[in-house]
Design an enzyme around this catalytic site. Sequence first.
Site, mmCIF file in Angstrom:
data_model
loop_
_atom_site.group_PDB
_atom_site.id
_atom_site.type_symbol
_atom_site.label_atom_id
_atom_site.label_comp_id
_atom_site.label_asym_id
_atom_site.label_seq_id
_atom_site.Cartn_x
_atom_site.Cartn_y
_atom_site.Cartn_z
ATOM 1 N NE ARG A 85 4.536 1.952 -0.127
ATOM 2 C CZ ARG A 85 5.573 1.769 0.675
ATOM 3 N NH1 ARG A 85 6.785 1.999 0.220
ATOM 4 N NH2 ARG A 85 5.418 1.357 1.899
ATOM 5 C CE LYS B 287 13.814 -12.026 -9.921
ATOM 6 N NZ LYS B 287 14.541 -11.314 -8.896
ATOM 7 C CD GLU C 232 9.697 -11.870 -8.510
ATOM 8 O OE1 GLU C 232 10.901 -11.664 -8.591
ATOM 9 O OE2 GLU C 232 8.991 -11.356 -7.631
ATOM 10 C CE LYS D 28 11.472 -3.167 -6.845
ATOM 11 N NZ LYS D 28 12.149 -4.356 -7.376
ATOM 12 C CG ASN E 268 1.840 1.310 4.124
ATOM 13 O OD1 ASN E 268 2.987 1.691 4.268
ATOM 14 N ND2 ASN E 268 1.549 0.054 3.884
ATOM 15 N N GLY E 269 -0.231 -0.288 6.326
ATOM 16 C CA GLY E 269 0.217 -1.039 7.503
ATOM 17 C C GLY E 269 -0.826 -2.076 7.874
ATOM 18 C CB CYS F 83 -0.942 0.102 1.193
ATOM 19 S SG CYS F 83 -2.127 -1.232 1.263
ATOM 20 C CD1 TRP G 258 0.131 -6.518 -2.997
ATOM 21 C CD2 TRP G 258 0.073 -6.955 -0.805
ATOM 22 N NE1 TRP G 258 0.496 -7.835 -2.815
ATOM 23 C CE2 TRP G 258 0.467 -8.128 -1.489
ATOM 24 C CE3 TRP G 258 -0.035 -6.992 0.583
ATOM 25 C CZ2 TRP G 258 0.773 -9.317 -0.833
ATOM 26 C CZ3 TRP G 258 0.261 -8.183 1.241
ATOM 27 C CH2 TRP G 258 0.653 -9.326 0.531
ATOM 28 C CG HIS H 64 20.134 -37.524 -2.566
ATOM 29 N ND1 HIS H 64 20.634 -38.708 -2.097
ATOM 30 C CD2 HIS H 64 21.200 -36.815 -3.020
ATOM 31 C CE1 HIS H 64 21.948 -38.717 -2.226
ATOM 32 N NE2 HIS H 64 22.324 -37.576 -2.789
ATOM 33 C CD GLU I 264 17.317 -13.494 -7.847
ATOM 34 O OE1 GLU I 264 16.870 -13.939 -6.794
ATOM 35 O OE2 GLU I 264 16.876 -12.462 -8.379
HETATM 36 O O1 M6R Z 1 13.264 -4.503 -0.860
HETATM 37 P P1 M6R Z 1 13.864 -5.816 -0.491
HETATM 38 O O2 M6R Z 1 15.157 -6.076 -1.191
HETATM 39 O O3 M6R Z 1 14.039 -5.978 0.998
HETATM 40 O O4 M6R Z 1 12.832 -6.897 -0.953
HETATM 41 C C1 M6R Z 1 13.007 -8.253 -0.644
HETATM 42 C C2 M6R Z 1 12.100 -9.147 -1.461
HETATM 43 O O5 M6R Z 1 10.764 -8.835 -1.198
HETATM 44 C C3 M6R Z 1 12.354 -8.984 -2.957
HETATM 45 O O6 M6R Z 1 13.679 -9.239 -3.284
HETATM 46 C C4 M6R Z 1 11.456 -9.933 -3.766
HETATM 47 O O7 M6R Z 1 11.825 -11.245 -3.521
HETATM 48 C C5 M6R Z 1 11.541 -9.592 -5.258
HETATM 49 N N1 M6R Z 1 10.227 -9.389 -5.799
HETATM 50 C C6 M6R Z 1 12.204 -10.640 -6.066
HETATM 51 O O8 M6R Z 1 12.291 -10.299 -7.415
#
Ligand code: M6R
Length: 586
Positions: A26, A462, A465, A581, A98-99, A2, A72, A481, A458
């Site tokens: 956000r 990617k 998501e 984000k 927000n919160g 948010c 959000w 295993h 990683e």
């Molecule tokens: O702002 P931050 O780096 O603390 O965020 C951490 C994760 O939320 C962030 O890296 C998330 O996993 C990304 N969407 C990955 O692409």
Amino acid sequence: MCGIIGYIGGNVESNLYLGLERLEYRGYDSSGMVIKRGSNFTTYKATGVVEKLKPTIKEVATFGIGLAHTRWATHGGISIENCHPHFSSCGDTALVHNGIIENYEELKGDLIKKGKYFYGQTDSEVIAKLFDCKLNINNLRRVREKLIGSYALAIISKNSDYIYFAKNKSPLYIGLGNDCALIASDPSCFVGFADSYITLEDGDYGKFSKKEVIIYDKNNKIIKKQPEKLDFSFINEELSGYSHFMLKEIYQSRIALEKIIEVYQSYAMKEKLEILKNKEFDRIYLIGCGTAYHAGLIGESYMRDAFNIDVFCEIASEIIYKNLNIDEKSLCIFISQSGETADTLSALEYCKNRGGIVVSITNTEYSSIAHKAILNFPILAGQEKAVASTKAYFAQCIVLYIITNYLKGIDYIFPLQNFKRQIDFGDDNILKSLASKLANFEKVFFIGRKRDYITAKEASLKLKEITYIFSSAEPSGELKHGVIALIDKTVPVIVIATDEKVFNKTLNNACEIKARGGKLILFTTLNIDNEIEKAFDFVVKVNKVSQAFMPLQIILSLQKLAYFTAVAKGLDPDKPRNLAKSVTVE
Ligand code: M6R
């Protein structure tokens, strides 16, 4: 999650809308706006991305006071009823939040008993209903004393020309311009309107108009805060010819590297690194979430190779359950692009309370995490807008490389300059062709050994998501295993191989997959002969660099593979479903 913004000045609708666009990272489940002119409120609400709000807004180019919110969803589904702003029962007070209010059910129960009616299911509406019809500092103080949880609040009333605010554990800033005053979750909203801003601390509350800002601290004392100068260079608003921010940001990794090389040679930065070097510690913890955690794993591998002390990389949301030995001799390095991730912030408080030496690596020097750390090392990547983190990961790893080398007393500038010359973003045609095939599969595995396993994690994050394809990363040696039970001709396996020393073992694991009918895709920086190449259904080669930078070189192509796959599936890679984000709830 948010984003909130409040604005006092001219062209309220369009300026608030611009603020919403800047805050959309956000959350984009719904958005809303309320404008006060004279003693009337005009309200706009829409579900979906911020763009959906635009056609509903009637522009009035005169002075006004307004609030806006992009959501959000946490409590309550995605609906107009749950859309902010929320209003007091009499309708005279409007707020955006927000919160998360942890005791909202109890508060709501009491309010219902008193005859208050609720339109939606959010915790935020409960705060609105706690306000009486008169908004003033005493009322605000009384309401915030009832709240348990996190909040950044902006509140307006039909009877007041101020915006009231309160902050606890959610970011909030006040922007000061010549013709306007603002409040927002992120100072990037102030660019073009204000040239300085005030960072609010937990417990702060108060009110502001165009003429004055009155801030009370958690002890109810009026305090004065020195405004900081706004840095305009951070903002990243133009696509600059790219189709999406994600692609632009992958390519901006090179710019981030250039900037890091420049700034990390400066006297000021070396002084910071020297302060760190002079700290006494006998253990290092690297802590983060998601992609930042993966950067921590890369940092852990650098530091374990360099130092003779224990180095651990931990997931921020798990650290408090692990009974780790964190004390005055522990160097705790928090990694966060946004600097606002709630799980990382909580872990930081936890380590600080145990006496840990708390240091941060962030992309946002004004953020809560950077403020709470004794030293902050900036990654200088510029604003990252796409939800999927790309250039920030790259830059976080580089800064971890620099910290490792500085502590060890080894030059880092020359190797980084060399790497800059050798950066390879992969061949677009090859990656697009692979992406168009991958788009048809339902699950994908990534495998690798040593640092290639971290890259696999990683790359897998990617892909999942932004394409919603199920994917999982496994250490190559682990397949046999258990996981190999899932392999058949419907499952592509992406093999990451950048380390000569373990290539033969990885190759054996790849053959085990082939023998079970799995599709094999190789991402490599190594020189492999034709016979080996034939074992794979698809090969992506990128230029070799020195071993420390292999994970960074190869991830660029893997990020682009995820990007092209999302595009091939007709998805928006910048705004994946269910995500935001900045994750400011635990
Ligand atoms: O702002 P931050 O780096 O603390 O965020 C951490 C994760 O939320 C962030 O890296 C998330 O996993 C990304 N969407 C990955 O692409």
